[in-house]
Design a protein around this motif. Structure first.
Motif, mmCIF file in Angstrom:
data_model
loop_
_atom_site.group_PDB
_atom_site.id
_atom_site.type_symbol
_atom_site.label_atom_id
_atom_site.label_comp_id
_atom_site.label_asym_id
_atom_site.label_seq_id
_atom_site.Cartn_x
_atom_site.Cartn_y
_atom_site.Cartn_z
ATOM 1 N N GLN A 260 -59.010 16.778 -0.958
ATOM 2 C CA GLN A 260 -58.454 15.488 -0.569
ATOM 3 C C GLN A 260 -59.343 14.785 0.437
ATOM 4 O O GLN A 260 -59.544 13.569 0.385
ATOM 5 C CB GLN A 260 -57.040 15.688 0.001
ATOM 6 C CG GLN A 260 -56.294 14.386 0.259
ATOM 7 C CD GLN A 260 -54.839 14.621 0.596
ATOM 8 O OE1 GLN A 260 -54.386 15.754 0.642
ATOM 9 N NE2 GLN A 260 -54.099 13.538 0.814
ATOM 10 N N ALA A 263 -62.406 13.194 -1.420
ATOM 11 C CA ALA A 263 -62.189 12.357 -2.594
ATOM 12 C C ALA A 263 -62.487 10.887 -2.348
ATOM 13 O O ALA A 263 -62.844 10.157 -3.301
ATOM 14 C CB ALA A 263 -60.748 12.525 -3.070
ATOM 15 N N ARG A 267 -67.229 9.701 -6.899
ATOM 16 C CA ARG A 267 -67.123 9.359 -8.304
ATOM 17 C C ARG A 267 -67.642 10.515 -9.160
ATOM 18 O O ARG A 267 -68.573 11.220 -8.753
ATOM 19 C CB ARG A 267 -67.921 8.098 -8.618
ATOM 20 C CG ARG A 267 -67.414 6.854 -7.897
ATOM 21 C CD ARG A 267 -68.270 5.637 -8.250
ATOM 22 N NE ARG A 267 -69.652 5.831 -7.830
ATOM 23 C CZ ARG A 267 -70.716 5.426 -8.532
ATOM 24 N NH1 ARG A 267 -70.543 4.854 -9.709
ATOM 25 N NH2 ARG A 267 -71.929 5.598 -8.060
ATOM 26 N N TYR A 281 -60.115 20.838 -13.761
ATOM 27 C CA TYR A 281 -60.358 19.970 -12.608
ATOM 28 C C TYR A 281 -59.308 20.237 -11.528
ATOM 29 O O TYR A 281 -58.150 20.533 -11.845
ATOM 30 C CB TYR A 281 -60.226 18.488 -12.991
ATOM 31 C CG TYR A 281 -61.098 17.988 -14.106
ATOM 32 C CD1 TYR A 281 -62.366 17.499 -13.838
ATOM 33 C CD2 TYR A 281 -60.639 17.936 -15.425
ATOM 34 C CE1 TYR A 281 -63.168 16.981 -14.860
ATOM 35 C CE2 TYR A 281 -61.425 17.437 -16.443
ATOM 36 C CZ TYR A 281 -62.693 16.965 -16.155
ATOM 37 O OH TYR A 281 -63.483 16.454 -17.166
ATOM 38 N N TRP A 283 -58.443 17.712 -8.067
ATOM 39 C CA TRP A 283 -58.870 16.486 -7.360
ATOM 40 C C TRP A 283 -57.798 16.122 -6.344
ATOM 41 O O TRP A 283 -56.633 15.935 -6.715
ATOM 42 C CB TRP A 283 -59.049 15.350 -8.361
ATOM 43 C CG TRP A 283 -59.735 14.128 -7.799
ATOM 44 C CD1 TRP A 283 -59.159 13.142 -7.065
ATOM 45 C CD2 TRP A 283 -61.115 13.776 -7.919
ATOM 46 N NE1 TRP A 283 -60.092 12.190 -6.719
ATOM 47 C CE2 TRP A 283 -61.313 12.562 -7.238
ATOM 48 C CE3 TRP A 283 -62.202 14.368 -8.543
ATOM 49 C CZ2 TRP A 283 -62.547 11.922 -7.153
ATOM 50 C CZ3 TRP A 283 -63.429 13.732 -8.476
ATOM 51 C CH2 TRP A 283 -63.615 12.533 -7.781
ATOM 52 N N GLY A 284 -58.199 16.089 -5.094
ATOM 53 C CA GLY A 284 -57.248 15.782 -4.036
ATOM 54 C C GLY A 284 -56.088 16.732 -3.982
ATOM 55 O O GLY A 284 -54.965 16.341 -3.608
ATOM 56 N N HIS A 288 -55.751 19.611 -12.992
ATOM 57 C CA HIS A 288 -55.693 18.922 -14.283
ATOM 58 C C HIS A 288 -56.370 19.818 -15.320
ATOM 59 O O HIS A 288 -57.498 20.274 -15.124
ATOM 60 C CB HIS A 288 -56.402 17.572 -14.209
ATOM 61 C CG HIS A 288 -55.908 16.697 -13.088
ATOM 62 N ND1 HIS A 288 -54.739 15.974 -13.158
ATOM 63 C CD2 HIS A 288 -56.422 16.471 -11.841
ATOM 64 C CE1 HIS A 288 -54.551 15.324 -12.014
ATOM 65 N NE2 HIS A 288 -55.571 15.611 -11.197
ATOM 66 N N PHE A 294 -56.914 14.254 -16.436
ATOM 67 C CA PHE A 294 -57.709 14.015 -15.227
ATOM 68 C C PHE A 294 -58.031 12.526 -15.080
ATOM 69 O O PHE A 294 -57.875 11.932 -14.013
ATOM 70 C CB PHE A 294 -58.989 14.852 -15.312
ATOM 71 C CG PHE A 294 -59.982 14.578 -14.218
ATOM 72 C CD1 PHE A 294 -59.653 14.774 -12.884
ATOM 73 C CD2 PHE A 294 -61.255 14.105 -14.525
ATOM 74 C CE1 PHE A 294 -60.578 14.518 -11.881
ATOM 75 C CE2 PHE A 294 -62.179 13.847 -13.531
ATOM 76 C CZ PHE A 294 -61.840 14.059 -12.200
ATOM 77 N N HIS A 295 -58.475 11.890 -16.160
ATOM 78 C CA HIS A 295 -58.842 10.471 -16.093
ATOM 79 C C HIS A 295 -57.614 9.613 -15.814
ATOM 80 O O HIS A 295 -57.671 8.637 -15.026
ATOM 81 C CB HIS A 295 -59.502 10.047 -17.403
ATOM 82 C CG HIS A 295 -59.861 8.595 -17.449
ATOM 83 N ND1 HIS A 295 -60.773 8.033 -16.588
ATOM 84 C CD2 HIS A 295 -59.418 7.578 -18.259
ATOM 85 C CE1 HIS A 295 -60.888 6.734 -16.845
ATOM 86 N NE2 HIS A 295 -60.070 6.433 -17.870
ATOM 87 N N ALA A 297 -54.991 10.376 -14.165
ATOM 88 C CA ALA A 297 -54.489 10.550 -12.810
ATOM 89 C C ALA A 297 -55.437 10.011 -11.749
ATOM 90 O O ALA A 297 -55.000 9.575 -10.673
ATOM 91 C CB ALA A 297 -54.207 12.034 -12.557
ATOM 92 N N THR A 298 -56.750 10.048 -12.021
ATOM 93 C CA THR A 298 -57.730 9.744 -10.964
ATOM 94 C C THR A 298 -58.603 8.543 -11.279
ATOM 95 O O THR A 298 -59.298 8.021 -10.394
ATOM 96 C CB THR A 298 -58.649 10.956 -10.735
ATOM 97 O OG1 THR A 298 -59.422 11.178 -11.916
ATOM 98 C CG2 THR A 298 -57.843 12.214 -10.401
ATOM 99 N N GLN A 300 -61.270 8.932 -12.860
ATOM 100 C CA GLN A 300 -62.592 9.555 -12.978
ATOM 101 C C GLN A 300 -62.704 10.275 -14.324
ATOM 102 O O GLN A 300 -61.713 10.538 -14.997
ATOM 103 C CB GLN A 300 -62.808 10.558 -11.829
ATOM 104 C CG GLN A 300 -62.637 9.974 -10.446
ATOM 105 C CD GLN A 300 -63.641 8.880 -10.135
ATOM 106 O OE1 GLN A 300 -64.801 8.951 -10.553
ATOM 107 N NE2 GLN A 300 -63.184 7.859 -9.419
#
Length: 909
Positions: A260, A263, A267, A281, A283-284, A288, A294-295, A297-298, A300
């Motif tokens: 977190q 983040a 990128r 993954y 992330w924060g 995922h 993943f994409h 939610a983020t 990215q």
């Protein structure tokens, strides 16, 4: 190919990685050199190329801004190196490999440390102790291969608030970026993690991780934690090395993890994740399991590819990356440029064709073949060259044809080129093929350009002999090599016919040497007929002299090769018995004849003869000569040493003159070209006489006789030629002369009889203590030893040339040799220093002896043959020669007829 938008953007990305080029310095400091393999190196010198530093550390202490340290590849540098001197903007201090592009400077187990420095370049180093960058700025690490031998330690550590460290085209076993390091760039590296994670990024803001290939065992492949915000993770390939179940469940396996705290502003996109992962993954703090989640939610990883296995995953990396990503390089880990793989669609950003990962798929050139339609032709002929390249995919290729005669290369996009050679040459044409990535492969072909004119046959000839390098190769005696390569041939010769002049022919399809083993020595008319590619023919004839070659002597541990008593197959008069000369590569008792011999040395015994007779021994394939080797009385036993040339089939022949009898043949040595010992003839000299020293030998007794270092025999002689005489025998017996007392061979050298003095010449290897041993089988007998020569490996000794057995002299046509008289025998070569003869005494009136010695030399009391009234007695005689002649003296015992046969002669090699 026209540049695409992706190409332009890729160039922009390169500026991000390498910075804006600066203006060239007005004055560049001299280069420093390091070479620990130079005998002139000195750490106290100036580091010039003539007197380089011995250590890298010495150069690191004095390097100045703008100066390059060139480190010679070769020997390992076992030292801990610290770089703490700085360059200036546009004038870095550089440490680079001084060697071929594919060779690296190798450091030992000590680390390389860059500390408190700025504007530093390190390129082409391999480090077993790893590399550390502390409190440094503007550092470039290129083509660095590093791992740390300490378990769990990383190959590369960047920390302590270092800034703008760029790491490219390297191979690392673990990388750690930490401690406030800023703007670190990892580009086009292979990073391996086994027991450790391949990469750790902690408290390192603005870290750029682009186009790397990660090999992950367990844990997390790309973890960003702490204050690592504002970072970028693009175009990487993350491979799982093995099944996820092998990882500790508490540790698991994750491809990309961004905490977190890291983040913000970070990128990630266009990464390829291949293999089974427990978690793909995080992330924060949120996990995922697939790319879509993943994409969503983020925001990215919109262009990430998640492949369930590593198998075939590399295909998805081709032409699918973001060429505009930060840190993109125009070349891959091997230095190859970015090229468009024409086999796959361009799915990269904006239709770009950059690959993901450290390696760029290339239009690789595997090989090329060059063919000439006229590889052999006269000057003025047009020669067409055709190149056939094997490439990974179809694409434009450029061909550079160099015809090897100094003319300018032909550069073309076509596979063929034509050239006219203006003058004769033995040239090598070469083609080098380049693809659009400047990769290349090359091939060559020989071309023979001749002078215009008619086909004119020619040849040379020479004896073909076993070589000193390979003395055990089979080469038949009297082998001649006929070589037609002296032919003048404007066009290729397609047929060569050789008539060897003895009824043998051979045909080959090219100008190459041919070999033939003649059965008979002498002059032979050889005819060579040629036919070329245009149908022209030419013939040439020449007389070739065929003869046995001069040879050295190879003594062996004696062994029996024939005993007709075992098969109860006596030799019959009028029928020749074959004796195969053994071809044995080696045995526990010594090395034997191998097929390259020209003559054999044998001990031949005739026993059980049905009438008075004599035995001839001669080479197989040749006419029986008018000579004799062993003379025997009916019912008696007689033996003699025989030196005889070997036939081209590796055999010799033996035939009785009349009656029948059993023949026993013992093999004691052989002569062979380019190997063996040289002969040193000496004036016959007595070495031992048991009548005056030691007494007669009883049944089963042995007597050791010192021979090396005695009289004229040197201490390191390897074999001796002796005349062995038995006298005063109490019963029929046999005597053996041999080298080592505990290795008595099952042969015989002499067959003494009661009331008779009998002689035989023997060649005996010298034992390790400089002695030979004499053994008597039955009864008792006195023995007399006279030396006539010795064999030695070195120096100016003589080589033996066998000849077809030939009679030199016979007093039965000129009158008997009276007591005390000397006869001179001629007919030997003028340069002969010794000869191998068979001397026979016959029609003897009373007991006595003959002494053979070199013509013009003093006679000694040594005997060469013991004569007996009423008997014909032969003996093998190796004797010095003077002026092509030998002298034979008859003792005062009685008159004799003397017959002299020659089997070969010795000349200085």
């Amino acid at each position: 190919m026209r540049p695409t938008r992706a190409t332009v953007l890729l160039t922009a990305g390169l500026v991000t990685l390498l910075g804006v080029p600066s203006a060239a310095a007005a004055e560049t400091p001299p280069t420093l050199y390091v070479n620990n393999n130079s005998s002139s190196c000195s750490d106290g010198g100036s580091g010039s190329q003539a007197v380089p530093f011995c250590s890298i550390s010495a150069a690191a202490k004095v390097v100045a801004p703008g100066q390059t340290v060139r480190i010679k590849t070769g020997k390992r540098y076992d030292e801990a190196v610290t770089i703490d001197r700085s360059g200036t903007p546009g004038k870095p201090v550089s440490f680079v490999s001084d060697g071929p592009e594919d060779r690296l400077v190798v450091l030992g187990t000590q680390p390389l440390t860059i500390t408190g420095a700025s504007h530093v370049v390190v390129r082409g180093l391999s480090l077993s102790g790893g590399i550390r960058v502390n409190r440094s700025a503007d550092v470039e690490l290129d083509r660095v291969y590093a791992h740390a031998r300490v378990s769990g330690a990383e190959g590369l550590v960047v920390g302590d608030a270092s800034t703008d460290v760029r790491v490219s085209r390297g191979l690392f076993h673990g990388v750690r970026i930490e401690g406030g390091a800023q703007r670190t760039v990892l580009g086009r590296n292979e990073i391996i993690g086994n027991s450790r994670e391949p990469l750790t990024v902690e408290d390192a803001p603005a870290t750029v991780i682009t186009n790397n290939t990660f090999q992950l065992g367990c844990g997390t492949a790309v973890p960003l934690s702490g204050s690592s915000s504002g970072s970028a993770v693009f175009n990487n390939v993350i491979n799982a090395k093995y099944y996820v179940g092998l990882c500790d469940p508490a540790r698991g396996r994750t491809a990309l993890a961004v905490s977190q705290s890291a983040a913000a502003g970070t990128r990630a996109d266009y990464n390829l994740i291949a293999g089974p992962f427990q978690t793909v993954y995080t992330w924060g703090g949120a996990a995922h399991q697939d790319q879509a989640a993943f994409h969503a939610a983020t925001g990215q990883g919109g262009h990430d590819i998640v492949h369930p296995t590593t198998e075939d995953a590399h295909k998805k990396a081709v032409d699918s990356a973001d060429a505009t990503a930060p840190g993109v390089m125009p070349t891959d880990i091997s230095g190859y440029p970015v090229v468009d793989d024409l086999r796959v669609p361009n799915t990269g950003k904006d239709g770009g064709y950059l690959d993901r990962g450290a390696r760029e798929s290339q239009n690789s050139l595997e090989s090329v073949r060059l063919e000439l339609d006229q590889p052999w032709a006269p000057a003025g002929t047009a020669v067409k060259a055709t190149a056939t390249a094997v490439s990974a995919w179809s694409g434009p290729l450029t061909y550079h044809f160099d015809f090897g005669d100094g003319s300018a290369p032909v550069v073309t996009g076509e596979r063929t080129a034509t050239h006219v050679y203006s003058s004769p040459c033995e040239c090598t044409a070469k083609v080098t093929v380049y693809n659009e990535a400047k990769m290349k492969t090359a091939a060559g072909a020989k071309v023979k350009v001749t002078a215009p004119g008619p086909l004119t046959a020619g040849f040379t000839s020479q004896p073909f002999l076993p070589t000193a390098e390979d003395p055990r190769a089979y080469v038949a005696p009297l082998t001649v090599e006929v070589d037609p390569r002296s032919t003048v041939a404007p066009w290729p010769v397609q047929q060569v016919d050789v008539d060897f002049g003895d009824g043998a022919h051979e045909r080959v399809s090219a100008l190459e040497p041919v070999r033939h083993a003649y059965a008979q020595p002498g002059d032979h008319k050889v005819t060579v007929t040629l036919k070329d590619a245009k149908g022209a023919t030419s013939t040439v004839s020449r007389t070739v002299q065929v003869a046995y070659a001069a040879s050295g002597y190879v003594p062996v541990h004696p062994f029996r090769v024939l005993d007709t008593r075992l098969s109860n197959s006596p030799v019959q008069a009028g029928t020749a018995a074959q004796v195969a000369v053994p071809m044995i590569a080696g045995s526990p008792s010594g090395s034997y004849h191998t097929g390259g011999a020209t003559a054999a040395v044998l001990n031949v015994t005739v026993t059980g003869a049905t009438q008075d007779t004599h035995l001839n021994v001669w080479p197989s394939g040749q006419q029986r000569p008018a000579t004799s080797n062993v003379n025997v009385r009916a019912g008696g036993t007689s033996s003699n040493t025989v030196t005889v040339p070997i036939g081209s089939d590796g055999k010799i022949l033996a035939q009785l003159n009349s009656g029948q009898g059993h023949v026993v043949v013992d093999f004691v040595g052989y002569y062979q070209p380019n190997t063996g010992k040289r002969f040193y003839p000496v004036t016959p000299t007595r070495l031992a006489d048991t009548r005056t020293t030691g007494g007669a030998l009883g049944a089963g007794q042995t007597r050791t006789v010192k021979v090396a270092g005695v009289r004229s025999i040197p201490p390191d002689a390897q074999a001796v030629a002796l005349n062995l005489t038995g006298t005063g025998a109490t019963t029929d017996t046999h005597v053996i002369a041999y080298a080592e007392a505990d290795k008595r061979p099952a042969i015989s050298n002499l067959n003494p009889e009661p009331g008779k003095d009998k002689s035989n010449q023997v060649i005996v290897p010298v034992g390790p203590d400089g002695t030979i041993t004499l053994y008597n089988n039955a009864g008792s007998t006195d023995l007399v030893l006279d030396v006539v020569g010795y064999y030695h490996e070195w120096g100016g000794g003589a080589l033996f040339t066998p000849v077809v057995p030939k009679r030199l002299a016979d007093t039965r046509t000129t009158g008997k040799l009276a007591p005390g008289a000397t006869t001179t025998v001629a007919g030997l070569p003028a340069n002969a220093v010794g000869a191998a003869l068979n001397v026979t005494a016959t029609e003897t009136t009373s007991a006595g002896f003959l002494t053979v010695h070199g013509y013009g030399t003093a006679r000694t009391d040594a005997s060469s043959l013991n004569t007996r009234p009423g008997e014909t007695v032969p003996n093998h005689v190796t004797t010095p020669v003077g002026g092509g002649k030998v002298s034979i003296w008859n003792s005062w015992g009685g008159s004799n007829h003397v017959i002299t046969d020659v089997f070969g002669y010795f000349t200085q090699g």
